[in-house]
Every structure is written in structure tokens, then in C-alpha cells.
Design a protein around this motif. Structure first.
Motif, PDB file in Angstrom:
ATOM      1  N   TYR B   6       0.436  -1.346  -0.114  1.00 51.97           N
ATOM      2  CA  TYR B   6       0.221   0.256  -0.633  1.00 51.97           C
ATOM      3  C   TYR B   6       1.145   1.331   0.315  1.00 51.97           C
ATOM      4  O   TYR B   6       0.420   2.283  -0.078  1.00 51.97           O
ATOM      5  N   TYR B  12      -4.504   4.281   3.119  1.00 51.98           N
ATOM      6  CA  TYR B  12      -5.340   2.934   2.971  1.00 51.98           C
ATOM      7  C   TYR B  12      -4.797   1.796   3.950  1.00 51.98           C
ATOM      8  O   TYR B  12      -5.201   1.460   4.849  1.00 51.98           O
ATOM      9  N   GLN B  15      -6.701   3.190   7.361  1.00 55.70           N
ATOM     10  CA  GLN B  15      -7.741   2.729   6.815  1.00 55.70           C
ATOM     11  C   GLN B  15      -7.828   0.907   7.262  1.00 55.70           C
ATOM     12  O   GLN B  15      -8.777   0.268   7.864  1.00 55.70           O
ATOM     13  N   GLY B  68      -2.132  -7.032  -9.816  1.00 56.85           N
ATOM     14  CA  GLY B  68      -2.296  -6.300 -10.987  1.00 56.85           C
ATOM     15  C   GLY B  68      -2.441  -6.712 -12.189  1.00 56.85           C
ATOM     16  O   GLY B  68      -3.227  -6.185 -13.017  1.00 56.85           O
ATOM     17  N   VAL B  69      -3.104  -8.215 -12.121  1.00 56.81           N
ATOM     18  CA  VAL B  69      -4.308  -8.299 -13.569  1.00 56.81           C
ATOM     19  C   VAL B  69      -4.274  -9.140 -13.302  1.00 56.81           C
ATOM     20  O   VAL B  69      -4.367  -9.848 -11.981  1.00 56.81           O
ATOM     21  N   GLY B  70      -5.549  -9.480 -14.037  1.00 55.41           N
ATOM     22  CA  GLY B  70      -6.765  -9.921 -14.484  1.00 55.41           C
ATOM     23  C   GLY B  70      -8.035  -9.005 -13.322  1.00 55.41           C
ATOM     24  O   GLY B  70      -7.829  -8.476 -12.076  1.00 55.41           O
ATOM     25  N   ASN B  71      -8.518 -10.748 -12.891  1.00 52.04           N
ATOM     26  CA  ASN B  71      -9.768  -9.829 -11.815  1.00 52.04           C
ATOM     27  C   ASN B  71      -8.762  -9.911 -10.333  1.00 52.04           C
ATOM     28  O   ASN B  71      -8.293 -11.192  -9.910  1.00 52.04           O
ATOM     29  N   LEU B  72      -9.154  -9.255  -9.554  1.00 59.23           N
ATOM     30  CA  LEU B  72      -8.504  -8.356  -7.983  1.00 59.23           C
ATOM     31  C   LEU B  72      -8.992  -9.388  -6.922  1.00 59.23           C
ATOM     32  O   LEU B  72      -7.952  -9.827  -5.870  1.00 59.23           O
ATOM     33  N   GLN B 115     -20.906  -4.870   4.714  1.00 58.37           N
ATOM     34  CA  GLN B 115     -20.435  -3.605   2.957  1.00 58.37           C
ATOM     35  C   GLN B 115     -19.316  -4.168   2.869  1.00 58.37           C
ATOM     36  O   GLN B 115     -17.921  -3.935   2.989  1.00 58.37           O
ATOM     37  N   THR B 117     -16.747  -2.899  -0.054  1.00 57.38           N
ATOM     38  CA  THR B 117     -16.230  -2.343  -1.747  1.00 57.38           C
ATOM     39  C   THR B 117     -15.380  -3.464  -2.783  1.00 57.38           C
ATOM     40  O   THR B 117     -15.048  -4.089  -2.308  1.00 57.38           O
ATOM     41  N   LYS B 118     -16.296  -2.951  -3.832  1.00 58.71           N
ATOM     42  CA  LYS B 118     -15.230  -4.149  -4.954  1.00 58.71           C
ATOM     43  C   LYS B 118     -13.347  -3.812  -4.793  1.00 58.71           C
ATOM     44  O   LYS B 118     -13.022  -4.252  -5.795  1.00 58.71           O
ATOM     45  N   THR B 119     -12.691  -2.520  -4.416  1.00 61.10           N
ATOM     46  CA  THR B 119     -11.937  -2.568  -4.312  1.00 61.10           C
ATOM     47  C   THR B 119     -10.578  -2.122  -3.155  1.00 61.10           C
ATOM     48  O   THR B 119      -9.475  -1.558  -3.310  1.00 61.10           O
ATOM     49  N   PHE B 120     -11.108  -2.337  -2.218  1.00 60.37           N
ATOM     50  CA  PHE B 120     -10.855  -2.208  -0.319  1.00 60.37           C
ATOM     51  C   PHE B 120     -10.966  -3.277   0.362  1.00 60.37           C
ATOM     52  O   PHE B 120     -11.132  -3.628   1.043  1.00 60.37           O
ATOM     53  N   ARG B 123      -9.282  -3.816   3.474  1.00 60.20           N
ATOM     54  CA  ARG B 123     -10.240  -2.784   4.846  1.00 60.20           C
ATOM     55  C   ARG B 123     -11.695  -3.408   5.314  1.00 60.20           C
ATOM     56  O   ARG B 123     -11.719  -3.773   5.836  1.00 60.20           O
TER      57      ARG B 123
END
Lengths: 242, 242, 242
Positions: B6, B12, B15, B68-72, B115, B117-120, B123
Motif C-alpha cells: 500500500y 490505505y 484505514q 495487478g492483472v486479471g480479476n482482483l 459492506q 466495496t469492490k476495490t478495498f 479493509r
């Protein structure tokens, strides 16, 4: 909970923590962020507001961003908003949170430390006050009415770049849940559309998305958005429906 | 114990800690490293393995490196290896530790936060799970067999540069105790031999040594090895007996 | 209380903390500063001394700055000065504090860890000793007389730049309360006079002031002093009465 523009280098954060522990030796200190937008309490205000929902509802938030111009000795402020305490200068930093709060009160800090330097009020004044509040103690302070607070006219959202992170993503002061995903952002002669995640666009392709804190963020999949689009803090962000 | 890519800038890490304390208000959090090789769980896996022997044998290690590539959204994983808990994505990050472990088990995390989120996921998902495990609580999870785990075919050692530190020393994925000190490392048209410590060679002279975590490391006494030899993460490391 | 030249990147600070918690699982660790002047225990000694008055009087200070030349394996030292413990190498780092102390004692550390690497005495030796001292335990050590300590001939003040912070301010080893505010500092072909705070001079104007830790510091209002005046650590600082 610390939110400052001090940076991780030098001993500024270390001295802040030292001062907190001097007052409250069992404090739990979390470094939320130490590279808040320098000289820019306005951008910082939108950034801090985006982070606060994830913070414990009884937290004490010590937040300091130097306005950079004029007299540094802004009125020292305590705000209580929806259960959380905020301690810092009255320079607008808490205002986006204030505008969203259901319960809100302000005080001017009257308490004075034995030794108050002219250039490090964070350590000398704000840190001990935050430590006292976390212990449930009440430093001397005087209630202020809302119309005595500076900059409460700032809008709820800011159509500007407010932060650029290490991955060169550009955060804006706009809320992702208040704009249509059909909207695009004009960036000079180029523009980008919405994507839900990084992997939804091709490598090197730019897009905007609603980030994990609810802000509209401009990114490039495996690339560097702020570099690619020449973005810096304060740049206006034009969203439009094509 | 946190090991992430991070970086120290932005919020980041802050959090992540906020989320841990929300679940476990008395957690002891150690920042082991926050600049793990970006987009490179493979290099990071060798780096993390080199650090783990110095970590308390009942620690909970929360480790996140973005592939970094493909689905996180890789399968969220819990590993228990020789007493320590590991929490993170199933992207290979724990595999070098897994291969060296005497006692080993894997689970997929079924627990879901209110909850997500798609990107964290760090956390929202991994931090609360790590906090629960540190408290001795067990989040909902399903046992996995070893052959369901990704990338367990990686070798025990990696003949590549896996990290470059602030002093421009280049760490490799090779173990110092498994190579002869007669061996040399070819670096383009130059090469370096073994020395026990920095002061054993002249100023500005390059050498390799077995570092404090047991890895073969390329350095220059009072110089900058990665700059001098033009080394970057992923470069192959050729050791040979002259 | 940690004061090192390790930097925030890599896992050096993380490993130091891991080692402290291994010995004392309830330690309170404060990162005072991790970018002390690299290879420069002399400059670092004046910097550390300027910070120490704000540190709790029963603190244990673990301080490490690599001298960069000669044998790294300096005698491992414990100093007690005016109530505070100091742990680190005998390379001069504690000497400015020692010279100002009213109560002063030194010991050489005899205690040895089970495993002592050649290149990371901070983690292997100094961290456990600091942790023991914080717990009130006494590691094996031998009293030293003051004249056995290295570099105690350094002056109480140093007319040099000792640190440059992220804002490009240049800290010197001179005490602000020992010079007249009529004095100016010559910087190449330019010079700067005294001002009480940043806002007392015009935008872009240089000045010197007595900083929040009592040191003479060279700054530019909303500018970058070290860049503007081409200053680096070790540069001499010429103060004069015009």
C-alpha cells in the motif's frame, strides 16, 4: 486518529505522538494519513470527510493542515459531530463533516500549555487537548455558535482533484453515488468514462470509478492516471453527459 | 502484523488499522513492511518468507499484494502454518512459507462484512478476519485441500532480484546458507564475490553477502548497488563457481 | 522511543518492533524519527538532543545511526541520563545529550542474544536490551567511565546544517536562545536575517528563526530554503553581526 500534512519524514509525527502519550499514556493512536494536501485545508476537508464513516463513532480525530498563507495562529477549535471529537485549527478542515452532521457543536480552546511555541501548535496545544478528550477529560473551552466558524459556505462536493495517491490515481471531491455512471470526465483533449473496477477496462485504459470511500476517482488500469492526464491537486474536474 | 504494497502515503494503511481496531480495540499492530513489490506477489512471497522466522509464533499476519492483472477478487484465504495465522488473497503470497511449513492448513473465507466495496477488500474483508483470529474468534470459513491453492509449484528459492531497499541494496530470493561463499554473481559485464560484511571490502566495491534474514543480497560498501549494476526487481541473478 | 536512519521503506523498522514485542509484548513504541542523517551520527547527535526535552523523563530511547565507515560493530552502549535510558552504538550519537546531562552513567552491553547477525545489531541486540530496560529488567552490562566513551569532545553546538526536512527547511546545530536576533546568516552570496515566524516575512523571502525544538532553522516563507540556497547536511553555517 491523526490526519496531518506533516509527512512521514522528520520527527513531526513522532513529536505529536510523544505529546499525546505525555498526557494519556494508554492512548491508542492510529495514523490515518500524514500527507494530506499541503497548504490546502479545502481539498483536505473533502478527503477527511470521505474517510470518516469508517472511523469509530467515539474517536478523537486530531487533524492539522497548514493553510500556508496568512497568520498560522488560527483559532484553535474543538468540534463534536455525531459522537466523534475533532481537534485542530479553525481553517475549514472540518467543514465538510460539519455540513453532513446531524449533531454538531463547536468550541474555542482556552486551555493553554505551560510552553506554547509559535510554530508547533500541533504538539504543544492540539495534541494534549486531543489526549484529554480521549480520556474523557474536558479542557477549558468556550462554546462557539455555528456562524462564528470559518468557511462553512464551502459546497458539499468539490469538482476538483483533491489528492493524488502513490499509484497516480486522482481523487476528486465528487461523490460517486450522486452522479450517473453514464457521465464522462473531460481531461484536456481526452476524456474517460465509468468502469466498475480496474479490471473492467483494458491495460493502459483510463476510466473513473466510485472508490472505496465513495469519491469519484480517475485511474488507468496498470497505468498512472495523474501522469497520463497531467493532473494535479486543485485541477477542475468537468463531468458531463455525452 | 501487516505486510502490504500500500505504501506509507495516502490513507490505505490507516484505514486498514481503523478496520482492525473496529473489530479488536486492543489489537497490537506491527507494520512489518508496506512497500512489498507492487504487482508482484511472487517476489513478495520470497521476501515475506525471509522475514517470518523473526515473527512471534502465534502472530496473525495480514498480507496483501495486488497481482495487478486479471480479476482482483481472488479467493480470500486463511492459512495456518506452524502456529501463525495468515490472511490475504490466494495469489501465491504465502506459498514459500507454506512449502517450508511442518503444520499447514488452508481455508476459504466465507464470512462477509455488511459492506464490501469492490476495490478495498483489505479493509472490508481481510482486516476484520485478521482481527477476529487475533482475538481467538473463528470467522466462517471452509477448509481447502492443498491442491486447491494457487501457485504452489513455485520453487523454494528464486534466482531473481526480489526487492531493492532505500540504500539501493538488491535482495534476491536465494538463501545464503545454501550457496558456497566461493560463488560469484554475474551482473552484466561485471561480477561480484562474497564478503561477510560491508566493511570487509573497499569503499565503492561491490559484493554479495548473506543478509540478516538469510537472503543473498548484492551491495556496494558506501555505494548504491542497484544503481551501479542497473538492477531492478525481477532481474535474473546468475551465481557461478569461477 | 525509536530514532534511526532506517527509513520507512523496507522492513527494518518493522523487524525492530517485532524484536521489541518478542521481549516485551506490552511495550509502547513511538517512532520519533526514522530518517536521521544517514552515515552521520555527529549531525544526528545534535538533532536527537533537540528533541529529547519533549520525551517522557522515564523513556527508553533506542537510537541507531550507521557511521558508514570502518567497522559497524561499535561497542554496544547503554547510557542513563537524567532518568532516561539510551540504547545504541558507541558512535557519538548520545554525546550532545550526555554533555547537557546532570546525572549520567554509561555501560557496555555484555548480554548476547542466541542469534546475533553481523549486519542487524539493531534487531538482534539493541531492541531486546531496550525492551528489557523498559520492563525494568537489567540485561548483563558493565559500567564504563566517561573517558572511555567515544567523541565526547564534540562541542555543545554545531555551526552546520544537520537536517533538511520535507518542506526544504534547513535545521542547524545552533541553539536559537544563544544567539542575538540581530545576527544574520551568510548563505553563499546572499544572507538572511531573523524573523519570529513564517508569516512575518514576505512570500518567497528567506529568514532564520528559532524552531519549536530551539534550533536555528533556515526557511523561506512558502518556499524551499535548502533548494533556494543550495544547502545540504554538513554545510557550514556562518552567523554574523552586521
Amino acid at each position: 486518529m491523526l490526519f496531518t500534512d506533516y509527512g512521514w519524514r522528520a520527527s513531526y509525527v513522532g513529536q505529536l505522538k510523544t505529546a499525546i502519550y505525555q498526557t494519556n499514556s494508554v492512548a491508542t493512536i492510529i495514523d490515518l494519513q500524514h500527507d494530506a494536501p499541503v497548504f490546502n485545508p479545502r481539498a483536505a476537508s473533502y478527503l477527511l470527510a470521505s474517510l470518516i464513516n469508517f472511523v469509530s463513532t467515539d474517536a478523537v480525530v486530531l487533524a492539522i493542515v497548514d493553510p500556508g498563507v496568512g497568520n498560522l495562529a488560527r483559532r484553535p477549535l474543538v468540534m463534536k459531530a455525531d459522537g466523534r471529537w475533532y481537534v485542530g485549527p479553525d481553517n475549514g478542515l472540518f467543514n465538510v463533516i460539519a455540513k453532513q452532521a446531524e449533531q454538531l457543536a463547536f468550541w474555542e480552546i482556552d486551555w493553554q500549555p505551560e510552553q506554547l511555541t509559535k510554530t508547533f501548535h500541533g504538539r504543544d496545544l492540539f495534541a494534549p487537548v486531543a489526549a484529554m478528550l480521549e480520556m474523557g477529560e474536558s479542557p477549558e473551552m468556550t462554546n462557539l455558535s455555528t456562524d462564528e466558524i470559518n468557511f462553512l459556505d464551502w459546497p458539499l462536493e468539490l469538482a476538483e482533484v483533491i489528492y493524488i495517491d502513490d499509484f497516480s490515481n486522482a481523487l476528486t471531491g465528487l461523490r460517486g453515488d450522486r452522479v450517473s455512471t453514464d457521465m464522462r470526465i473531460r481531461l484536456g483533449e481526452r476524456d474517460v468514462g465509468f468502469a466498475e473496477t480496474f479490471s473492467a477496462v483494458g491495460e493502459g485504459e483510463g476510466f473513473w470509478y466510485s472508490n472505496a470511500n465513495g469519491l469519484v476517482e480517475i485511474a488507468v488500469n496498470q497505468g498512472q492516471a495523474a501522469l497520463a492526464y497531467n493532473l494535479k491537486i486543485g485541477d477542475p474536474v468537468h463531468m458531463y453527459l455525452p
